[in-house]
Design an enzyme around this catalytic site. Structure first.
Site, short mmCIF file in Angstrom:
data_model
loop_
_atom_site.label_atom_id
_atom_site.label_comp_id
_atom_site.label_asym_id
_atom_site.label_seq_id
_atom_site.Cartn_x
_atom_site.Cartn_y
_atom_site.Cartn_z
N CYS A 396 78.27 87.99 64.88
CA CYS A 396 78.61 87.63 63.50
C CYS A 396 78.13 88.66 62.50
O CYS A 396 78.57 88.65 61.34
CB CYS A 396 78.01 86.26 63.18
SG CYS A 396 79.03 84.91 63.79
N ASP A 426 85.76 74.62 56.14
CA ASP A 426 86.10 75.91 56.71
C ASP A 426 85.77 76.01 58.19
O ASP A 426 85.80 77.09 58.77
CB ASP A 426 85.37 77.04 55.95
CG ASP A 426 83.86 76.96 56.07
OD1 ASP A 426 83.36 76.01 56.69
OD2 ASP A 426 83.19 77.87 55.57
N ASP A 443 87.66 82.02 67.24
CA ASP A 443 86.56 82.95 66.98
C ASP A 443 86.70 84.14 67.90
O ASP A 443 87.05 84.00 69.09
CB ASP A 443 85.20 82.29 67.20
CG ASP A 443 84.60 81.77 65.91
OD1 ASP A 443 84.36 82.61 65.02
OD2 ASP A 443 84.36 80.55 65.80
N ASP A 466 82.59 75.13 66.08
CA ASP A 466 83.44 74.58 65.02
C ASP A 466 84.02 73.22 65.42
O ASP A 466 84.17 72.32 64.59
CB ASP A 466 84.58 75.55 64.71
CG ASP A 466 84.11 76.78 63.95
OD1 ASP A 466 83.01 76.73 63.39
OD2 ASP A 466 84.85 77.78 63.94
N HIS A 517 94.97 86.21 76.62
CA HIS A 517 95.57 87.54 76.50
C HIS A 517 94.48 88.58 76.71
O HIS A 517 93.34 88.40 76.28
CB HIS A 517 96.19 87.70 75.10
CG HIS A 517 96.80 89.05 74.87
ND1 HIS A 517 97.99 89.43 75.42
CD2 HIS A 517 96.36 90.11 74.16
CE1 HIS A 517 98.27 90.66 75.05
NE2 HIS A 517 97.30 91.10 74.29
N ASP A 602 78.45 74.39 61.43
CA ASP A 602 77.60 75.26 62.26
C ASP A 602 77.23 76.49 61.44
O ASP A 602 78.04 77.02 60.69
CB ASP A 602 78.28 75.64 63.58
CG ASP A 602 79.63 76.33 63.41
OD1 ASP A 602 80.27 76.12 62.36
OD2 ASP A 602 80.03 77.06 64.33
#
Length: 718
Positions: A396, A426, A443, A466, A517, A602
Site C-alpha cells: 500500500c 469506499d 486490490d 474489503d 489473468h 479496513d
C-alpha cells in the site's frame, strides 16, 4: 523490489543462514550475477555468530551485537528470504521440502545448516532443558534464569560446554552453582596445555566437572546420572551430542557419519547441483574438525564456485588451513589462546578475540544500499521531483495518494443504477442481483517482499479485507498476476507458489478461485478481484454514531517497517514479526465485530488517520484518538522516530485535517498499512467484551478512541 533488468534464468537456493552463506550474500550484493535469483531458507530472521555467544551469556555483549541479520543481508543481495525449516530434498525433481509450504525448486543448492545439540531421545530434555542452539530460545530462557537464579547443569564437556559454563558462572555472580557433565573425557578437542588451563579455570570458579558419566533423565529441578547421582539444576543446557540434522539421511546424498560428503570444490560427491559448507559438510579430500573458521574461509570459494557453475566456468578447490588459533573465553574478559600445542591465557587474548569477532560482525553489518542510476544529463522538468528522494515502496506504500485519487473520482460521470446500492462507502461495491446482494472489490499490489508465496498470501488477505469489512461472506476470487521476465520453467514454479498460497487463504475463507489473468512485466505484482455475499445490510463507513467506541483489531506500522526494510534500516526480527501478522487471517475478527459495529472499514493505504477521517466525514461526525492506546508493531515507533516514512506518507498527511502531535506515534497514524486491521465504531457498552473476544482469538486489538459530535478530528497523546 530488487531490479532484474535481464530475464531470470537460474534459481540458486541457500539452505541455512550459517556464516558461509551470510558472507556469500554480502559478496553477491556487491557483485550480483544477472539472470540468477538467490533464495535463502532459514527458520529465523537472524543467526548468531557463535564466537560471541559465551560473551553474550556472560553479559559482555548485547544480543544485537552477535546476531547476523539475515533479512538485511538478503535485501542487500536481492535475494528471496523464506522463513521456514527445510526437512528434505528431492534430488531428481530438484526441490527442497519446507515445513508448512510447497517444495522450493532449485537449479543449484547450497547447504549451510550447521549441526544440532538438541537431544530428543534423552528423557525429559524436551520438557525441562534447552539446547545451546538455536540462540533465540536459549537467550530467552537464560534471561529468565538470570532473574530467578539457581543451579545450572551443562550437558557436554567440550569447548562449547566449558565456555558456556564459565560464562554462566560469571553472570550469576554466586547466585547458583554450575555443574558440567561429560559422558567421556572433557575437553578432548584442545591441546593438553590448553586443557590443563581450562580445568584450572573450572576449579578456580568451583564449577564441578563430572566426567565419564551419562545423563539418564532430566526433571524440572534436577538431572539424574547413570551412576545414580542427582545434580540440582533449575536450568539444564544441552551443549553436547552435536550431530548432523536427521533429515540429511533421507536425501540420497553421500554422507560421512551423517555429514554431506563434498569434494575439493565443496560440491557433493553424489550430485553436482548440491554444495555444502560449514559444520554440516565433510571435506573428503582434507578432513577438518568442526569449527566456524573453516566456514568463514570457505565462503569466497563457495561464492566463486556457484557463479562458475551458473556460467559454465571451471570450479576452484578449497584449501583449508591445517592449523588455526583457538581462542576460548573464560567467562570474565579473559581467554585461552591455543595453537601449535601451546596455550597462553590472559586479558590480552580476550582483547584479541573481541577485536576479531567485532571485525567479523562489522563486515556483515556494513551494508550500503546500491545507489540508483544517475538521471540522464537532459530530462524533462519535474522528473527528479516525481522520482522522489527514496525508492518507491511496495504494498500500500506504492498507492496513489488520497488527494489525487479523490480528485480523479470526483470527475466521474454520475451513472446511478438501481442494482448498485449507494452509500456503501469506499470499501467495495454492493450489487443487487435478483434477491441476492453481492459485494465486489479488487486490490492489486506491487510486491513488498521478494517471496511470491508470502506475497500472494498477504495480497489475498488484503483483498478479502474489503469484503469482511462490509460484513459479507467471501464467495469467489479472480487472480491478476504479473511475473518478472523469466525462463518458462521458473514461471511455472512461481505461479505454483502464488496459487498455492492464494488457494489456502481463499479456501479457508470459504471462497473459490474462479480464474484470472497472467502477464510478464518488469516486476512481481499480484492482485485479486473478490466477491462476497451479504445476508444483511452492508456495514459501511457512514453508520458511526456519536459516543461509539473505536476498536482497532491489529497494530499499525507495517508501512514504516517495510519501507525501512527496503532501505536496510529495519531489524530482521521486527520485519519477521510484521510479516507474521500480515499473513494471519482476520475473518474471525471481522465476524465478531460485525455483530455489534455501526460502521467498519479496513485500515489500508490511507493510514489509520485517513480511514478514520473518512468514516467521521461520511457519518457526519468527528473523532478522537488516544495515541497511548493505539497498538504499534514492534520496531515501528523507533523507526518513525528516526525519520523513516513510506512513499505515500506525505500525501496521507496532507489529506487529513486534524490536530496531531509531532511525535513518532503521531506520524504513524498516517502510515499506509498492507493487510491492515479493522477499524470499527461500536456501542460503548459492547466495546469491552468485543476487545476481550478479539484478544482471545489472538488479535492484538485495542480500544483507541471514540466518535464525537461534528467538529475537528483530534489525535491526542504522545
Amino acid at each position: 523490489m530488487h531490479p532484474h533488468p535481464l530475464p531470470l534464468a537460474q534459481e540458486v537456493v541457500l539452505v541455512g543462514g550459517g556464516h558461509a552463506h551470510a558472507l556469500l550474500l554480502k559478496r553477491w550484493g556487491m557483485d550480483p550475477l544477472p539472470g540468477a535469483r538467490l533464495t535463502v531458507i532459514t527458520p529465523e530472521p537472524t543467526a548468531p555468530y557463535t564466537g560471541m555467544l559465551p560473551g553474550f551469556i556472560a553479559g559482555h555483549y548485547a544480543r544485537d551485537d552477535l546476531e547476523i541479520d539475515i533479512v538485511r543481508l538478503a535485501r542487500f543481495a536481492g535475494a528471496r528470504l523464506i522463513f521456514g525449516l527445510a526437512s528434505g530434498l528431492d534430488l531428481s525433481a530438484k526441490t527442497v521440502d519446507v515445513v508448512g509450504r510447497p517444495p522450493v525448486r532449485y537449479d543449484l543448492l547450497s547447504l549451510d545448516i550447521g549441526i544440532t545439540s538438541d537431544m530428543p531421545d534423552l528423557p525429559g530434555f524436551g520438557d525441562h532443558a534447552i539446547a545451546a542452539k538455536p540462540l533465540g530460545p536459549y537467550a530467552d530462557r537464560w534471561t529468565r534464569h538470570l532473574d530467578e537464579g539457581g543451579p545450572v547443569a551443562v550437558i557436554g564437556g567440550g569447548v562449547a560446554g566449558v565456555e558456556l559454563a564459565l560464562a554462566m558462572h560469571h553472570a550469576l555472580s554466586g547466585r547458583g552453582a554450575v555443574t558440567v557433565i561429560e559422558a567421556d573425557r572433557a575437553l578432548r578437542d584442545v591441546s593438553d596445555p590448553a586443557r590443563e588451563r581450562l580445568l584450572s579455570e573450572l576449579a578456580a570458579a568451583r564449577i564441578d566437572l563430572i566426567e565419564n558419566v551419562r545423563v539418564e533423565r532430566i526433571e524440572a529441578e534436577s538431572v539424574t546420572l547413570s551412576d545414580g547421582r542427582t545434580v540440582a539444576a533449575a536450568l539444564t543446557v544441552g551443549a553436547a551430542g552435536a550431530r548432523p540434522h536427521d533429515w540429511l539421511s533421507t536425501t540420497g546424498l553421500d554422507l560421512t557419519k551423517g555429514y554431506v560428503t563434498v569434494d575439493a570444490t565443496l560440491r557433493s560427491v553424489t550430485d553436482p547441483a548440491v554444495f555444502a559448507v560449514g559444520d554440516c559438510a565433510h571435506l573428503s579430500q582434507s578432513p577438518r574438525p568442526k569449527a566456524g573458521v573453516y566456514a568463514v574461509r570457505a565462503a569466497p570459494v563457495l561464492t566463486r564456485n556457484i557463479r562458475a557453475a551458473l556460467t559454465g566456468e571451471a570450479l576452484e578447490p578449497f584449501r583449508p588451513q591445517k592449523h588455526y588459533l583457538k581462542l576460548v573465553s573464560l567467562g570474565r574478559k579473559a581467554a585461552v589462546a591455543d595453537k601449535w600445542n601451546r596455550a597462553i591465557s590472559g586479558d590480552w587474548a580476550w582483547t584479541l578475540k573481541d577485536r576479531i569477532d567485532r571485525a567479523f560482525m562489522e563486515k556483515l553489518g556494513d551494508l550500503t544500499p546500491m545507489a540508483p542510476p544517475p538521471l540522464p544529463e537532459e530530462v524533462a522538468n519535474g522528473v527528479a521531483e516525481a522520482l522522489g528522494p527514496k525508492p518507491l515502496c511496495g504494498g500500500c506504500g506504492a498507492k496513489v495518494g488520497p488527494g489525487a485519487l479523490d480528485r480523479a473520482l470526483a470527475a466521474l460521470p454520475d451513472l446511478a443504477r438501481d442494482d448498485i446500492e449507494t452509500g456503501a462507502g469506499d470499501d467495495a461495491a454492493v450489487l443487487r442481483i435478483g434477491g441476492v446482494r453481492q459485494v465486489l472489490t479488487t486490490d492489486h499490489l506491487r510486491a513488498v517482499w521478494e517471496d511470491p508465496y508470502v506475497m500472494a498470501r498477504i495480497v489475498a488477505l488484503h483483498a478479502l479485507g474489503d469484503v469482511w469489512a462490509m460484513g459479507a461472506s467471501p464467495q469467489a476470487a479472480l487472480a491478476q498476476i504479473t511475473l518478472p521476465r523469466m525462463a518458462e520453467r521458473m514461471q511455472e514454479g512461481w505461479l505454483a507458489e502464488i496459487m498455492s498460497a492464494a488457494g489456502e487463504v481463499f479456501a479457508q475463507a470459504g471462497a473459490a478461485i474462479a480464474g484470472g489473468h497472467t502477464t510478464l512485466g518488469p516486476e512481481l505484482s499480484i492482485g485479486f478481484t473478490v466477491t462476497g455475499l451479504l445476508d444483511r445490510s452492508a456495514l459501511t463507513i457512514s453508520g458511526a454514531r456519536e459516543g461509539d467506541a473505536l476498536i482497532l483489531s491489529r497494530p499499525i506500522g507495517s508501512g514504516t517497517i517495510l519501507a525501512a526494510e527496503m532501505e536496510l534500516k529495519a531489524h530482521g526480527r521486527d520485519v519477521k514479526a510484521a510479516l507474521d501478522i500480515l499473513c494471519r487471517t482476520q475473518g474471525d475478527a471481522a465476524s465478531r465485530l460485525a455483530t455489534v459495529a455501526h460502521a467498519m472499514t479496513d485500515v489500508t493505504g490511507f493510514g489509520l488517520a485517513g480511514h478514520l477521517s473518512r468514516m467521521a466525514r461520511a457519518s457526519g461526525l468527528s473523532a478522537e484518538i488516544d495515541l497511548a492506546a493505539v497498538p504499534f508493531l514492534p520496531g515501528a515507533t523507533a523507526l518513525a522516530e528516526a525519520g523513516v516514512r513510506s512513499s505515500i506518507w506525505a500525501a496521507n498527511r496532507a489529506a487529513v485535517e486534524a490536530t496531531v502531535p509531532s511525535t513518532a506515534r503521531g506520524a504513524l497514524l498516517f502510515d499506509p498499512q498492507t493487510a491492515g486491521g479493522f477499524l470499527a465504531a461500536v456501542p460503548e457498552a459492547a466495546a469491552e467484551s468485543a476487545v476481550a473476544d478479539l484478544r482471545a482469538m489472538g488479535h492484538d486489538a485495542a480500544r483507541i478512541g471514540r466518535m464525537t459530535a461534528k467538529g475537528h478530528v483530534t489525535l491526542a497523546g504522545r
